[in-house]
Design an enzyme around this catalytic site. Structure first.
Site, PDB file in Angstrom:
ATOM      1  N   TYR A 199     -11.877  -6.912   7.072  1.00  0.00           N
ATOM      2  CA  TYR A 199     -10.736  -7.063   6.161  1.00  0.00           C
ATOM      3  C   TYR A 199     -10.471  -8.545   5.946  1.00  0.00           C
ATOM      4  O   TYR A 199     -10.345  -9.307   6.911  1.00  0.00           O
ATOM      5  CB  TYR A 199      -9.473  -6.386   6.705  1.00  0.00           C
ATOM      6  CG  TYR A 199      -8.300  -6.595   5.767  1.00  0.00           C
ATOM      7  CD1 TYR A 199      -8.197  -5.852   4.593  1.00  0.00           C
ATOM      8  CD2 TYR A 199      -7.347  -7.570   6.011  1.00  0.00           C
ATOM      9  CE1 TYR A 199      -7.160  -6.083   3.699  1.00  0.00           C
ATOM     10  CE2 TYR A 199      -6.303  -7.803   5.125  1.00  0.00           C
ATOM     11  CZ  TYR A 199      -6.224  -7.057   3.969  1.00  0.00           C
ATOM     12  OH  TYR A 199      -5.200  -7.286   3.075  1.00  0.00           O
ATOM     13  N   TYR A 203       0.828  -1.210   0.000  1.00  0.00           N
ATOM     14  CA  TYR A 203       0.000   0.000   0.000  1.00  0.00           C
ATOM     15  C   TYR A 203       0.862   1.259   0.000  1.00  0.00           C
ATOM     16  O   TYR A 203       0.760   2.088   0.903  1.00  0.00           O
ATOM     17  CB  TYR A 203      -0.947  -0.008   1.213  1.00  0.00           C
ATOM     18  CG  TYR A 203      -2.097  -0.978   1.022  1.00  0.00           C
ATOM     19  CD1 TYR A 203      -3.239  -0.578   0.321  1.00  0.00           C
ATOM     20  CD2 TYR A 203      -2.038  -2.266   1.514  1.00  0.00           C
ATOM     21  CE1 TYR A 203      -4.291  -1.467   0.124  1.00  0.00           C
ATOM     22  CE2 TYR A 203      -3.090  -3.162   1.312  1.00  0.00           C
ATOM     23  CZ  TYR A 203      -4.209  -2.751   0.618  1.00  0.00           C
ATOM     24  OH  TYR A 203      -5.242  -3.617   0.411  1.00  0.00           O
ATOM     25  N   LYS A 257      -1.314 -16.036   8.777  1.00  0.00           N
ATOM     26  CA  LYS A 257      -0.419 -15.232   9.596  1.00  0.00           C
ATOM     27  C   LYS A 257       0.386 -16.010  10.647  1.00  0.00           C
ATOM     28  O   LYS A 257       1.537 -16.318  10.433  1.00  0.00           O
ATOM     29  CB  LYS A 257      -1.207 -14.086  10.241  1.00  0.00           C
ATOM     30  CG  LYS A 257      -1.625 -13.042   9.214  1.00  0.00           C
ATOM     31  CD  LYS A 257      -2.075 -11.752   9.856  1.00  0.00           C
ATOM     32  CE  LYS A 257      -2.104 -10.613   8.868  1.00  0.00           C
ATOM     33  NZ  LYS A 257      -3.374 -10.406   8.185  1.00  0.00           N
ATOM     34  N   ASP A 298     -12.983 -15.990   9.578  1.00  0.00           N
ATOM     35  CA  ASP A 298     -11.628 -15.646   9.154  1.00  0.00           C
ATOM     36  C   ASP A 298     -10.796 -15.367  10.409  1.00  0.00           C
ATOM     37  O   ASP A 298     -10.863 -14.282  10.977  1.00  0.00           O
ATOM     38  CB  ASP A 298     -11.690 -14.437   8.219  1.00  0.00           C
ATOM     39  CG  ASP A 298     -10.312 -13.969   7.772  1.00  0.00           C
ATOM     40  OD1 ASP A 298      -9.296 -14.487   8.293  1.00  0.00           O
ATOM     41  OD2 ASP A 298     -10.246 -13.079   6.915  1.00  0.00           O
TER      42      ASP A 298
HETATM   43  C1  LIG Z   1      -3.955 -10.474   6.956  1.00  0.00           C
HETATM   44  C2  LIG Z   1      -5.332 -10.955   6.825  1.00  0.00           C
HETATM   45  C3  LIG Z   1      -5.786 -11.564   5.630  1.00  0.00           C
HETATM   46  C4  LIG Z   1      -4.913 -11.694   4.407  1.00  0.00           C
HETATM   47  O1  LIG Z   1      -3.800 -12.496   4.618  1.00  0.00           O
HETATM   48  P1  LIG Z   1      -2.518 -12.362   3.654  1.00  0.00           P
HETATM   49  O2  LIG Z   1      -1.577 -13.411   4.122  1.00  0.00           O
HETATM   50  O3  LIG Z   1      -1.998 -10.974   3.832  1.00  0.00           O
HETATM   51  O4  LIG Z   1      -2.993 -12.603   2.261  1.00  0.00           O
HETATM   52  C5  LIG Z   1      -7.085 -12.009   5.597  1.00  0.00           C
HETATM   53  N1  LIG Z   1      -7.898 -11.895   6.663  1.00  0.00           N
HETATM   54  C6  LIG Z   1      -7.506 -11.335   7.811  1.00  0.00           C
HETATM   55  C7  LIG Z   1      -8.439 -11.267   8.979  1.00  0.00           C
HETATM   56  C8  LIG Z   1      -6.208 -10.839   7.933  1.00  0.00           C
HETATM   57  O5  LIG Z   1      -5.823 -10.258   9.082  1.00  0.00           O
END
Ligand SMILES: *Cc1c(COP(=O)(O)O)cnc(C)c1O
Length: 427
Positions: A146, A18, A275, A246
């Site tokens: 997100y 970004y 992550k 997520d």
């Molecule tokens: C960071 C994140 C993503 C995306 O993961 P990347 O490894 O950056 O593609 C998706 N959902 C959540 C909740 C995140 O924190």
């Protein structure tokens, strides 16, 4: 090369997340990292408050994770996953199935969080197709959510902060519910459910609800009532809609539970992890689903799940993930997170009295200071670095989620540094 020469080449050739290549923001070459410390190329040392975007649980350059990586590299760094399998992946998938909320027994490995979200969305679509309901093809997401930067993931990110209008012709159109206003630990305000209930009951084309359980991360660092999550699970059941959780940011203990879904005592139909999965060593993600979803998909028209990345199940990443999870379970992570939470609560509280500050929130190993206005990055970033801390604000949000192994003194440096820098911002 001097630090200045490095930066010169960086500005010429390297695109950062970004970022603009015309007006680059302050960027710092790192030479080495160990424990909770980043050693900059210019000789300075920073205490890490970001865990490299939630991912580093046990600190940098950990001897056990290094050894696991070295060991696996001696056996094999990679083999294709089509038609072949291996112990590191089998162990990892078995462990994930055991530790995750009940029912999530099937594991699909992929390379990054965004891809694991694409996989989750594709699972939901294939599931409804196999049930003879291909019209159920849209998703309900929460405002301020997100879920990643690829197109499918982007379509369920907040439409305003995700700048959906830029990509309008290429994005799937989804439904967006208001985010819950009830804070974590509070009972659910009845009107919090209105928006999502309306969307789910009035639209017959909804395949799944996708949300970040308990903590909305990059879209606003908002911690909401567990009762909301519980109620959404019930809504999904009542209206025959799948639930995708997520947990890419919240997974593996960050919120005080191993998985944030446990705060509401629910199981989603599909779960995304990323992550933290390798303790911040390398990129790896997983999408878990229950037997209802996997059976549905495999009995459908395609007969298979239509996905298969080249580096799926990479043995190096799986071996490090296995060691990271083993370490987590050997460590008293609950005790570590409780201690971080107590200290953050105590030491960030004074920020509330600053005229620059709108809100302070803490949950588990996450501390958030929300400012009244977004400070310029070229002002706040160097000021934080001058305090000897690595904190990367996002808009109005100054937040930290340090590695779990951080000690009291280092955490105190982070909270004091934040207080000092925020108090000197113009208000
Ligand atoms: C960071 C994140 C993503 C995306 O993961 P990347 O490894 O950056 O593609 C998706 N959902 C959540 C909740 C995140 O924190």
């Amino acid at each position: 090369m001097s630090t200045e020469q490095l930066l010169q080449q960086d500005r010429t050739h390297v695109w950062h997340p970004y970022s603009s290549l015309l007006s680059p923001t302050p960027t710092y070459p790192v030479s080495r990292a160990e424990g909770v410390r980043l050693y900059l190329h210019d000789g300075r040392t920073l205490i890490d408050g970001m865990s490299s975007w939630w991912s580093v649980l046990h600190g940098y350059n950990h001897p056990r994770l290094n050894a696991a990586l070295a060991r696996q590299s001696q056996a094999m760094s990679h083999v294709m996953f089509g038609g072949l399998t291996h112990e590191p992946a089998i162990e990892l998938c078995t462990t994930l199935a055991r530790l995750s909320p009940p029912g999530l027994d099937k594991v699909f490995l992929s390379d990054s969080g965004s891809v694991s979200v694409e996989v989750a969305m594709k699972m939901a679509l294939q599931y409804w197709h196999s049930q003879g309901k291909p019209q159920k093809h849209r998703f309900i997401a929460l405002k301020n959510g997100y879920h990643g930067d690829t197109f499918g993931a982007m379509s369920v990110c907040d439409p305003v902060t995700g700048m959906h209008h830029l990509f309008a012709d290429n994005l799937m159109q989804q439904y967006f519910a208001e985010r819950p206003t009830s804070r974590f630990g509070e009972p659910l305000a009845a009107q919090d459910l209105n928006s999502i209930e309306q969307l789910i009951s009035q639209n017959s084309d909804v395949a799944a609800v996708i949300l970040e359980p308990i903590v909305q991360g990059a879209g606003g660092m908002w911690m909401y009532s567990a009762e909301y999550l519980k109620a959404v699970r019930e809504l999904c059941d009542r209206h025959d809609v799948l639930l995708i959780a997520d947990e890419i940011a919240t997974g593996f203990g960050r919120t005080g539970k191993l998985f944030a879904c446990e705060h509401a005592d629910i199981s989603p139909d599909i779960l995304c992890l990323g992550k933290t999965l390798t303790g911040g060593y390398m990129t790896l993600a997983a999408t878990l689903c229950n037997a209802k979803v996997s059976d549905g998909i495999c009995r459908g028209e395609a007969g298979v799940f239509m996905h298969g990345p080249t580096f799926m199940g990479n043995p190096l990443a799986c071996a490090v993930a296995n060691e990271s999870i083993a370490l987590l379970q050997e460590n008293d992570w609950q005790g570590q997170i409780k201690a971080i939470e107590a200290q953050l609560t105590h030491e960030l509280a004074p920020c509330r009295d600053l005229p620059q500050v709108e809100d302070v929130r803490v949950l588990g190993g996450i501390g958030v200071v929300q400012l009244r206005q977004a400070p310029p990055m070229e002002v706040i970033q160097p000021a934080l670095v001058d305090q000897g801390i690595w904190v990367r604000p996002f808009g109005k949000l100054v937040y930290i989620m340090p590695p779990y192994c951080i000690n009291k003194a280092d955490l105190r440096s982070l909270t004091q540094g934040i207080y000092k820098v925020v108090s000197h911002l113009s208000s």
